[in-house]
Design an enzyme around this catalytic site. Structure first.
Site, PDB file in Angstrom:
ATOM      1  N   GLU A 210       0.891  -1.088  -0.074  1.00  0.00           N
ATOM      2  CA  GLU A 210      -0.120   0.050   0.240  1.00  0.00           C
ATOM      3  C   GLU A 210       0.817   1.255   0.162  1.00  0.00           C
ATOM      4  O   GLU A 210       0.641   2.024   0.711  1.00  0.00           O
ATOM      5  CB  GLU A 210      -0.920   0.088   1.237  1.00  0.00           C
ATOM      6  N   ASN A 251       2.287  -4.561  -3.595  1.00  0.00           N
ATOM      7  CA  ASN A 251       0.759  -4.849  -3.507  1.00  0.00           C
ATOM      8  C   ASN A 251       0.009  -3.722  -2.801  1.00  0.00           C
ATOM      9  O   ASN A 251       0.437  -3.052  -2.008  1.00  0.00           O
ATOM     10  CB  ASN A 251       0.817  -5.996  -2.333  1.00  0.00           C
ATOM     11  N   HIS A 287     -10.472  -5.754  -2.388  1.00  0.00           N
ATOM     12  CA  HIS A 287     -11.499  -5.795  -1.575  1.00  0.00           C
ATOM     13  C   HIS A 287     -12.513  -4.834  -2.214  1.00  0.00           C
ATOM     14  O   HIS A 287     -12.510  -3.581  -2.196  1.00  0.00           O
ATOM     15  CB  HIS A 287     -10.837  -4.820  -0.290  1.00  0.00           C
ATOM     16  N   GLU A 315      -6.148 -10.626  -2.262  1.00  0.00           N
ATOM     17  CA  GLU A 315      -6.740 -10.430  -0.922  1.00  0.00           C
ATOM     18  C   GLU A 315      -8.258 -10.375  -1.428  1.00  0.00           C
ATOM     19  O   GLU A 315      -9.127  -9.341  -0.722  1.00  0.00           O
ATOM     20  CB  GLU A 315      -6.459  -9.100  -0.006  1.00  0.00           C
ATOM     21  N   ASP A 317     -12.179 -10.247  -1.521  1.00  0.00           N
ATOM     22  CA  ASP A 317     -13.497 -10.465  -0.894  1.00  0.00           C
ATOM     23  C   ASP A 317     -14.357  -9.483  -1.495  1.00  0.00           C
ATOM     24  O   ASP A 317     -13.804  -8.462  -2.149  1.00  0.00           O
ATOM     25  CB  ASP A 317     -13.359 -10.375   0.662  1.00  0.00           C
TER      26      ASP A 317
HETATM   27  O1  G3I Z   1      -3.133  -8.373  18.321  1.00  0.00           O
HETATM   28  C1  G3I Z   1      -4.022  -7.490  18.934  1.00  0.00           C
HETATM   29  C2  G3I Z   1      -4.595  -8.203  20.114  1.00  0.00           C
HETATM   30  O2  G3I Z   1      -3.736  -8.357  21.030  1.00  0.00           O
HETATM   31  C3  G3I Z   1      -5.783  -7.270  20.795  1.00  0.00           C
HETATM   32  O3  G3I Z   1      -6.229  -8.253  21.817  1.00  0.00           O
HETATM   33  C4  G3I Z   1      -6.843  -7.469  19.687  1.00  0.00           C
HETATM   34  C5  G3I Z   1      -8.134  -6.534  20.140  1.00  0.00           C
HETATM   35  O4  G3I Z   1      -8.612  -5.987  19.182  1.00  0.00           O
HETATM   36  O5  G3I Z   1      -6.226  -6.567  18.233  1.00  0.00           O
HETATM   37  C6  G3I Z   1      -5.150  -7.543  18.066  1.00  0.00           C
HETATM   38  O6  G3I Z   1      -4.833  -6.872  16.869  1.00  0.00           O
HETATM   39  C7  G3I Z   1      -5.950  -6.962  15.543  1.00  0.00           C
HETATM   40  C8  G3I Z   1      -4.995  -7.614  14.603  1.00  0.00           C
HETATM   41  O7  G3I Z   1      -5.866  -7.407  13.555  1.00  0.00           O
HETATM   42  C9  G3I Z   1      -4.716  -9.023  14.893  1.00  0.00           C
HETATM   43  O8  G3I Z   1      -5.864  -9.645  15.127  1.00  0.00           O
HETATM   44  C10 G3I Z   1      -6.186  -5.520  15.312  1.00  0.00           C
HETATM   45  O9  G3I Z   1      -6.723  -4.911  16.213  1.00  0.00           O
HETATM   46  C11 G3I Z   1      -6.856  -5.359  13.956  1.00  0.00           C
HETATM   47  O10 G3I Z   1      -6.955  -4.167  13.487  1.00  0.00           O
HETATM   48  C12 G3I Z   1      -5.973  -6.187  13.092  1.00  0.00           C
HETATM   49  O11 G3I Z   1      -6.714  -6.140  11.828  1.00  0.00           O
HETATM   50  C13 G3I Z   1      -6.062  -6.575  10.646  1.00  0.00           C
HETATM   51  C14 G3I Z   1      -5.928  -5.579   9.654  1.00  0.00           C
HETATM   52  O12 G3I Z   1      -5.119  -5.870   8.546  1.00  0.00           O
HETATM   53  C15 G3I Z   1      -5.261  -4.326  10.095  1.00  0.00           C
HETATM   54  O13 G3I Z   1      -4.908  -3.202   9.388  1.00  0.00           O
HETATM   55  C16 G3I Z   1      -6.912  -7.757   9.903  1.00  0.00           C
HETATM   56  O14 G3I Z   1      -6.814  -8.828  10.716  1.00  0.00           O
HETATM   57  C17 G3I Z   1      -6.151  -8.084   8.682  1.00  0.00           C
HETATM   58  O15 G3I Z   1      -6.940  -8.996   7.947  1.00  0.00           O
HETATM   59  C18 G3I Z   1      -6.065  -6.830   7.705  1.00  0.00           C
HETATM   60  O16 G3I Z   1      -5.559  -7.253   6.363  1.00  0.00           O
HETATM   61  C19 G3I Z   1      -5.101  -6.124   5.679  1.00  0.00           C
HETATM   62  C20 G3I Z   1      -3.917  -6.577   4.827  1.00  0.00           C
HETATM   63  O17 G3I Z   1      -2.818  -6.713   5.800  1.00  0.00           O
HETATM   64  C21 G3I Z   1      -3.626  -5.334   3.899  1.00  0.00           C
HETATM   65  N1  G3I Z   1      -4.545  -5.152   2.983  1.00  0.00           N
HETATM   66  C22 G3I Z   1      -5.946  -4.597   3.665  1.00  0.00           C
HETATM   67  C23 G3I Z   1      -6.276  -5.816   4.653  1.00  0.00           C
HETATM   68  C24 G3I Z   1      -7.797  -5.717   5.244  1.00  0.00           C
HETATM   69  O18 G3I Z   1      -7.744  -4.696   6.205  1.00  0.00           O
END
Ligand code: G3I
Length: 396
Positions: A210, A251, A287, A315, A317
């Protein structure tokens, strides 16, 4: 009324009371009311204190379906596994993202591990900077290794995601006030160490994730603000040195159709190639929104592959506004078919990855309020019409 009849009616009352209406609470700590939902709705745990009746098949990001009652959503009819379909169409893989917390769900893992269904896996979070180098010079690979080992055991390809991204950065990176030389060395160490750790295990890496704003200008993050666009070549060179056989990708999202952001990607890849910086692929995240697949998708994939790089949909969806009606699910099926057919038609489009395979674990509902049902399996792990769309797209 006889006593027997009265008893029979009274026996039915709790059942009737137990049918919670649409969107109502149906569980959670201390909840004493009904725990099943009216037809077409399932009781989904939002957290330990609250479960809610949601339209069957929609689920939530972290929701667990605790009961389903009545109603029937349209489902898929094809029995062709998706990686088999992709390979028959000349592609390298059909894959899915996954994340570590989901790996304790055995029904989920069973489907994920079927290499005829998914020939490739991307870790959704566990190879990112905050997961791999939470403090400077301290690297942790336990979670990434868990997914790498799963793909090895299953005979699946692994995509690395990602080296350098503005998001999910530990604060020591964003708030370190490093000068250009120091940040350059931090990037080289980070990408070199992470890519080096997985050397020989990875098909391709999203080295840079990004880099652009939607208008095609460079995103003003700590890397760009300190190093200008040089941070991109620094990361790519470090990745190449660490694993010469991994395909190196940039990406991004909103580069599915032609437009300013896609043009910016074309110009970046041209300039990297002209400067002999290693770059092998463009990742098109995809997305998307139901009913809004860009009409220029195939033409855009062609303009990318014309640069001499491969392209992957990384990615995918396709989300909708909930509840998921039959009409929306039918449109979603068409949209999946359109995306897959575009990749099928472009020989340099080497594979497609969905951003997890089930609505049970999709990132969408927690990010876009009121939206979801974006994936080909519903929250109960049943295949949706979108599944048939994917099979049809590879066959078209
Ligand atoms: O690790 C912490 C955990 O310790 C805590 O308890 C919990 C509470 O909410 O949060 C956890 O972190 C989360 C993390 O995922 C791991 O589960 C974050 O809040 C959450 O924001 C994060 O979301 C991820 C997101 O990227 C962040 O931007 C999504 O799972 C993941 O699918 C998403 O993937 C991104 C790609 O990397 C790039 N392109 C877009 C795509 C969708 O957003």
């Amino acid at each position: 009324m006889s006593f027997k009849t009265l008893v029979a009616i009274l026996c039915l009352v709790p059942v009737a009371l137990a049918q919670q209406p649409a969107w109502a609470q149906c569980g959670g700590q201390g909840w004493t009311g009904g725990t099943t939902c009216v037809a077409g709705y399932s009781c989904v745990a939002q957290n330990s204190y609250y479960s809610q009746c949601l339209p069957t098949g929609t689920g939530t990001g972290s929701g667990t379906v605790t009961s389903t009652s009545g109603g029937s959503s349209p489902s898929a009819t094809s029995t062709t596994p998706l990686n088999t379909a992709a390979k028959a169409a000349g592609k390298k893989y059909f894959g899915s993202a996954t994340d570590n917390p989901e790996l304790s769900d055995s029904a989920y893992v069973k489907i994920l591990s079927d290499s005829t269904m998914f020939g490739q896996i991307t870790p959704g979070n566990s190879m990112k900077w905050d997961a791999t180098e939470p403090s400077r010079g301290t690297f942790t690979f336990t979670q990434g290794d868990q997914i790498a080992n799963l793909t090895k055991a299953n005979g699946q390809l692994l995509r690395g995601h990602n080296c350098v991204w503005h998001n999910q950065l530990p604060s020591w990176v964003t708030s370190g006030n490093f000068n250009a030389a120091t940040l350059s060395s931090i990037i080289t160490t980070h990408c070199g160490t992470v890519v080096g750790h997985y050397k020989g295990q990875i098909y391709s890496w999203d080295v840079v994730n990004e880099p652009f704003n939607d208008d095609g200008t460079f995103r003003q993050d700590v890397f760009y603000n300190t190093l200008g666009q040089d941070y991109i070549s620094i990361a790519l060179n470090a990745a190449r040195a660490a694993d010469p056989n991994a395909k190196l990708y940039i990406n991004d999202y909103n580069i599915e159709g032609t437009g300013a952001k896609s043009t910016a990607m074309v110009n970046l890849v041209k300039s990297l190639k002209a400067a002999n910086v290693p770059i092998d692929g463009i990742g098109v995240q995809a997305h998307l929104i139901v009913g809004q697949v860009p009409s220029t998708l195939e033409a855009n994939l062609r303009q990318f592959t014309a640069l001499g790089v491969e392209v992957a949909i990384t990615e995918l969806d396709i989300r909708m506004t909930l509840p998921a009606t039959d009409a929306l699910l039918a449109q979603q099926k068409k949209d999946y078919q359109t995306v897959i057919a575009a990749c099928r038609a472009v020989s340099g489009c080497i594979g497609v990855t969905i951003w997890d395979y089930t609505d049970k674990y999709s990132w969408v509902p927690s990010t876009f309020s009121g939206q979801g049902a974006a994936l080909p399996w519903d929250a109960n792990l049943n295949k949706k019409p979108a599944y048939d769309g994917i099979v049809a797209g590879f066959a078209s």
